[in-house]
Design a protein around this motif. Sequence first.
Motif, PDB file in Angstrom:
ATOM      1  N   ARG A   1     -30.188  -0.847 -17.649  1.00  0.00           N
ATOM      2  CA  ARG A   1     -31.572  -1.347 -17.561  1.00  0.00           C
ATOM      3  C   ARG A   1     -32.775  -0.104 -17.938  1.00  0.00           C
ATOM      4  NH1 ARG A   1     -33.947  -3.533 -12.773  1.00  0.00           N
ATOM      5  NH2 ARG A   1     -36.068  -3.703 -13.425  1.00  0.00           N
ATOM      6  N   LEU A   2     -32.380   0.928 -17.058  1.00  0.00           N
ATOM      7  CA  LEU A   2     -33.399   2.033 -17.209  1.00  0.00           C
ATOM      8  C   LEU A   2     -33.382   2.551 -18.729  1.00  0.00           C
ATOM      9  CD1 LEU A   2     -32.805   1.953 -14.064  1.00  0.00           C
ATOM     10  CD2 LEU A   2     -33.142   4.493 -14.220  1.00  0.00           C
ATOM     11  N   THR A   3     -32.260   2.608 -19.261  1.00  0.00           N
ATOM     12  CA  THR A   3     -32.258   3.210 -20.774  1.00  0.00           C
ATOM     13  C   THR A   3     -33.026   2.327 -21.581  1.00  0.00           C
ATOM     14  OG1 THR A   3     -29.717   4.015 -20.185  1.00  0.00           O
ATOM     15  CG2 THR A   3     -30.638   3.565 -22.814  1.00  0.00           C
ATOM     16  N   VAL A   4     -32.906   1.176 -21.527  1.00  0.00           N
ATOM     17  CA  VAL A   4     -33.589   0.032 -22.506  1.00  0.00           C
ATOM     18  C   VAL A   4     -35.000   0.272 -22.439  1.00  0.00           C
ATOM     19  CG1 VAL A   4     -34.026  -2.278 -22.966  1.00  0.00           C
ATOM     20  CG2 VAL A   4     -31.538  -1.411 -22.689  1.00  0.00           C
ATOM     21  N   ILE A   5     -35.570   0.303 -21.083  1.00  0.00           N
ATOM     22  CA  ILE A   5     -36.869   0.438 -20.893  1.00  0.00           C
ATOM     23  C   ILE A   5     -37.523   1.743 -21.198  1.00  0.00           C
ATOM     24  CG2 ILE A   5     -38.629   0.811 -18.865  1.00  0.00           C
ATOM     25  CD1 ILE A   5     -37.130  -1.106 -17.248  1.00  0.00           C
ATOM     26  N   LEU A   6     -36.719   2.942 -21.031  1.00  0.00           N
ATOM     27  CA  LEU A   6     -37.038   4.302 -21.375  1.00  0.00           C
ATOM     28  C   LEU A   6     -37.169   4.426 -22.996  1.00  0.00           C
ATOM     29  CD1 LEU A   6     -35.205   6.150 -18.748  1.00  0.00           C
ATOM     30  CD2 LEU A   6     -37.754   6.127 -18.874  1.00  0.00           C
ATOM     31  N   LEU A   7     -35.979   3.760 -23.529  1.00  0.00           N
ATOM     32  CA  LEU A   7     -35.977   3.837 -25.007  1.00  0.00           C
ATOM     33  C   LEU A   7     -37.217   2.914 -25.559  1.00  0.00           C
ATOM     34  CD1 LEU A   7     -34.436   4.702 -27.670  1.00  0.00           C
ATOM     35  CD2 LEU A   7     -33.192   2.610 -27.156  1.00  0.00           C
TER      36      LEU A   7
ATOM     37  N   ALA B   1     -37.411  13.158 -25.069  1.00  0.00           N
ATOM     38  CA  ALA B   1     -38.037  12.348 -24.131  1.00  0.00           C
ATOM     39  C   ALA B   1     -37.377  12.552 -22.989  1.00  0.00           C
ATOM     40  CB  ALA B   1     -37.822  10.892 -24.541  1.00  0.00           C
ATOM     41  N   LEU B   2     -38.006  12.721 -21.738  1.00  0.00           N
ATOM     42  CA  LEU B   2     -37.371  13.032 -20.449  1.00  0.00           C
ATOM     43  C   LEU B   2     -38.030  11.862 -19.450  1.00  0.00           C
ATOM     44  CD1 LEU B   2     -37.499  16.565 -20.621  1.00  0.00           C
ATOM     45  CD2 LEU B   2     -35.539  15.505 -20.382  1.00  0.00           C
ATOM     46  N   ALA B   3     -37.223  11.357 -18.697  1.00  0.00           N
ATOM     47  CA  ALA B   3     -37.658  10.212 -17.727  1.00  0.00           C
ATOM     48  C   ALA B   3     -38.266  10.915 -16.623  1.00  0.00           C
ATOM     49  CB  ALA B   3     -36.483   9.306 -17.371  1.00  0.00           C
ATOM     50  N   ARG B   4     -39.265  10.021 -15.931  1.00  0.00           N
ATOM     51  CA  ARG B   4     -39.898  10.283 -14.722  1.00  0.00           C
ATOM     52  C   ARG B   4     -40.184   9.176 -14.043  1.00  0.00           C
ATOM     53  NH1 ARG B   4     -38.563  14.579 -16.152  1.00  0.00           N
ATOM     54  NH2 ARG B   4     -39.610  16.476 -16.522  1.00  0.00           N
ATOM     55  N   TRP B   5     -39.717   8.997 -12.936  1.00  0.00           N
ATOM     56  CA  TRP B   5     -39.951   7.698 -12.044  1.00  0.00           C
ATOM     57  C   TRP B   5     -40.798   8.019 -11.087  1.00  0.00           C
ATOM     58  CZ3 TRP B   5     -35.935   5.928  -7.886  1.00  0.00           C
ATOM     59  CH2 TRP B   5     -36.605   4.583  -7.518  1.00  0.00           C
TER      60      TRP B   5
ATOM     61  N   LEU C   1     -41.312   3.648 -14.456  1.00  0.00           N
ATOM     62  CA  LEU C   1     -40.862   4.444 -15.361  1.00  0.00           C
ATOM     63  C   LEU C   1     -41.725   5.075 -16.298  1.00  0.00           C
ATOM     64  CD1 LEU C   1     -36.883   3.100 -15.911  1.00  0.00           C
ATOM     65  CD2 LEU C   1     -37.774   5.122 -14.389  1.00  0.00           C
ATOM     66  N   VAL C   2     -41.638   6.374 -16.395  1.00  0.00           N
ATOM     67  CA  VAL C   2     -42.787   7.150 -17.362  1.00  0.00           C
ATOM     68  C   VAL C   2     -41.765   8.121 -18.425  1.00  0.00           C
ATOM     69  CG1 VAL C   2     -44.730   8.644 -17.457  1.00  0.00           C
ATOM     70  CG2 VAL C   2     -44.561   6.786 -15.714  1.00  0.00           C
ATOM     71  N   VAL C   3     -42.186   8.290 -19.411  1.00  0.00           N
ATOM     72  CA  VAL C   3     -41.558   9.123 -20.415  1.00  0.00           C
ATOM     73  C   VAL C   3     -42.392  10.277 -20.539  1.00  0.00           C
ATOM     74  CG1 VAL C   3     -40.091   9.439 -22.596  1.00  0.00           C
ATOM     75  CG2 VAL C   3     -39.907   7.241 -21.429  1.00  0.00           C
ATOM     76  N   VAL C   4     -41.872  11.435 -20.433  1.00  0.00           N
ATOM     77  CA  VAL C   4     -42.670  12.910 -20.980  1.00  0.00           C
ATOM     78  C   VAL C   4     -41.845  13.515 -21.754  1.00  0.00           C
ATOM     79  CG1 VAL C   4     -43.772  13.168 -18.717  1.00  0.00           C
ATOM     80  CG2 VAL C   4     -41.391  14.185 -19.047  1.00  0.00           C
ATOM     81  N   PHE C   5     -42.335  14.372 -22.627  1.00  0.00           N
ATOM     82  CA  PHE C   5     -41.868  15.004 -23.953  1.00  0.00           C
ATOM     83  C   PHE C   5     -41.882  16.226 -23.857  1.00  0.00           C
ATOM     84  CE2 PHE C   5     -43.521  10.723 -24.645  1.00  0.00           C
ATOM     85  CZ  PHE C   5     -42.344  10.138 -24.966  1.00  0.00           C
TER      86      PHE C   5
ATOM     87  N   VAL D   1     -39.609  10.798  -8.003  1.00  0.00           N
ATOM     88  CA  VAL D   1     -38.210  11.080  -7.881  1.00  0.00           C
ATOM     89  C   VAL D   1     -37.696  11.712  -8.978  1.00  0.00           C
ATOM     90  CG1 VAL D   1     -35.729  10.063  -7.188  1.00  0.00           C
ATOM     91  CG2 VAL D   1     -38.169   8.889  -6.371  1.00  0.00           C
ATOM     92  N   PRO D   2     -37.241  12.883  -8.961  1.00  0.00           N
ATOM     93  CA  PRO D   2     -36.577  13.366 -10.270  1.00  0.00           C
ATOM     94  C   PRO D   2     -35.415  12.866 -10.985  1.00  0.00           C
ATOM     95  CG  PRO D   2     -36.068  14.799  -8.176  1.00  0.00           C
ATOM     96  CD  PRO D   2     -36.930  13.632  -7.951  1.00  0.00           C
ATOM     97  N   PRO D   3     -35.419  12.940 -12.099  1.00  0.00           N
ATOM     98  CA  PRO D   3     -34.428  12.399 -13.012  1.00  0.00           C
ATOM     99  C   PRO D   3     -32.843  12.790 -12.600  1.00  0.00           C
ATOM    100  CG  PRO D   3     -35.449  13.449 -14.389  1.00  0.00           C
ATOM    101  CD  PRO D   3     -36.202  13.609 -13.379  1.00  0.00           C
ATOM    102  N   THR D   4     -32.857  13.951 -11.878  1.00  0.00           N
ATOM    103  CA  THR D   4     -31.437  14.710 -11.796  1.00  0.00           C
ATOM    104  C   THR D   4     -30.906  13.948 -10.222  1.00  0.00           C
ATOM    105  OG1 THR D   4     -32.938  16.276 -10.399  1.00  0.00           O
ATOM    106  CG2 THR D   4     -31.716  17.080 -12.396  1.00  0.00           C
ATOM    107  N   GLN D   5     -32.048  13.198  -9.664  1.00  0.00           N
ATOM    108  CA  GLN D   5     -31.488  12.388  -8.383  1.00  0.00           C
ATOM    109  C   GLN D   5     -31.429  10.940  -8.857  1.00  0.00           C
ATOM    110  OE1 GLN D   5     -34.449  12.455  -5.214  1.00  0.00           O
ATOM    111  NE2 GLN D   5     -32.742  11.891  -3.650  1.00  0.00           N
TER     112      GLN D   5
END
Length: 279
Positions: A92-98, A63-67, A43-47, A75-79
Motif C-alpha cells: 500500500r505504501l509503495t503504491v502511494i509513494l510511486l 525518491a525517498l519516503a518521509r512519513w 506520506l511525502v516524497v523527497v528527492f 518517522v524515518p524510513p529506516t524505521q
Amino acid sequence: ALYHGKRHRRGTVNIFTVDHDTQIQRDAAVEIALRKADLERELVVVFQPIVDIASDRTVAFEALARWKSVALGDVPPTQFIPIAERSGLIGRLTVILLGKALAAARHWPDTIRLSFNLSAHDLCSPQIVLQIIQMLNDAPIETSRIDLEITETALLHDMEQVQEAIRMLKLLGCSVSLDDFGTGYSSLSHLHALPFTKIKIDRSFVQGMDSKPASYKIVKSLLALTRDMGIDCVVEGVETVEEMSLLRELGGKMVQGYYFSRPMEEKDIAGFLADRARP
Ligand code: C2E
Ligand code: CA
Ligand code: CA
Ligand code: CA
C-alpha cells in the motif's frame, strides 16, 4: 530502572536491554499508527540528486519516503519501511509513494530520470506487481526514464518471483538497480543471477575511503567490475570533496550524497537544477 523489575521476573539471563524493550514498544506503536494513518496525506516524497561525474550534470533524482505522522511526528524510513514490510503494509505504501513520485517527475526536464525504491516484498506479491506495472504503464513519463532500486538484503525472499518481476519491469522499459551493493549476503551472486542494469555502491564503503585502504580498494574494484560488465554504477553517500576527488581519479560514473545535496522537497528541484546549470 523502569524495566529492572521486569527483567528480574523473567528469571533468565537477559540479553534484552531496556533499549530493546523500548524498541519493541515503539515498533508496535508505529505499526498501529501506520494502520490508522491517512497515508495518502501523511506520506511525502523527497528527492536527492544523482550526478554524472564526467559532465557534472544532474541525471536523476532518487525518491525517498518521509512519513509525517499525525500521531507520532516524523518517522524515518529506516524505521517505518521495515515495519511496513513485516506487517504486510508495504504494498500500500509503495503504491502511494510511486504515485507521488511519478506525479512530481512529470514536471522535470526529460533528461532527468526518476529512481524509485521497491521493496522485494512488493515483488513477491503478484497483486502489487500488477498494480505497479499498471502505474508504470500509465505513467506521465516514459518508462525508459524510470529506474527501480531493489535492496539486496531483501532479495533473499522468493528468488524466482523476484526474478520474474524484474524481468517484467525491464520488459516495460524500466531499469532495475541493485541497491546497497556489498552489504548483503551474496552481492556477486545476485549480480550474476539477476539482470540488473545498475548497482549502487553502499555508502559504508565510501565513507572512510580516504582513511581505510580496504574501503578504497573495494570501491576501486567495484568500479572496475561494473565497467568490465558494462553496467552502470552509482556511488552513494559521497559527503566530502576528498571522497569526490578519489572517485574522480578512480573513474567513477555517477555519485549521490550530501556533497551535492540532501534530499529536497519537490518544490526546490527547479531552483536546484537552475543553480547547477549556471557556470
Ligand atoms: P537508500 O535507498 O539506500 O537511500 C539512501 C539513503 O542514504 C537515504 O536515507 C539518504 O537520505 C541517505 N543519504 C544520501 N546521501 C547521504 C550522505 O551523503 N550521507 C549519509 N549519511 N546519508 C546519505 P533515507 O531517506 O533515510 O532512507 C533510508 C532507507 O529507507 C533507504 O536507503 C531505503 O532503503 C529506504 N527507503 C526510503 N524511501 C523508500 C521508499 O519509498 N520505498 C522503500 N521501499 N524504501 C525506502
Ligand atoms: Ca535506494
Ligand atoms: Ca542505497
Ligand atoms: Ca540503504
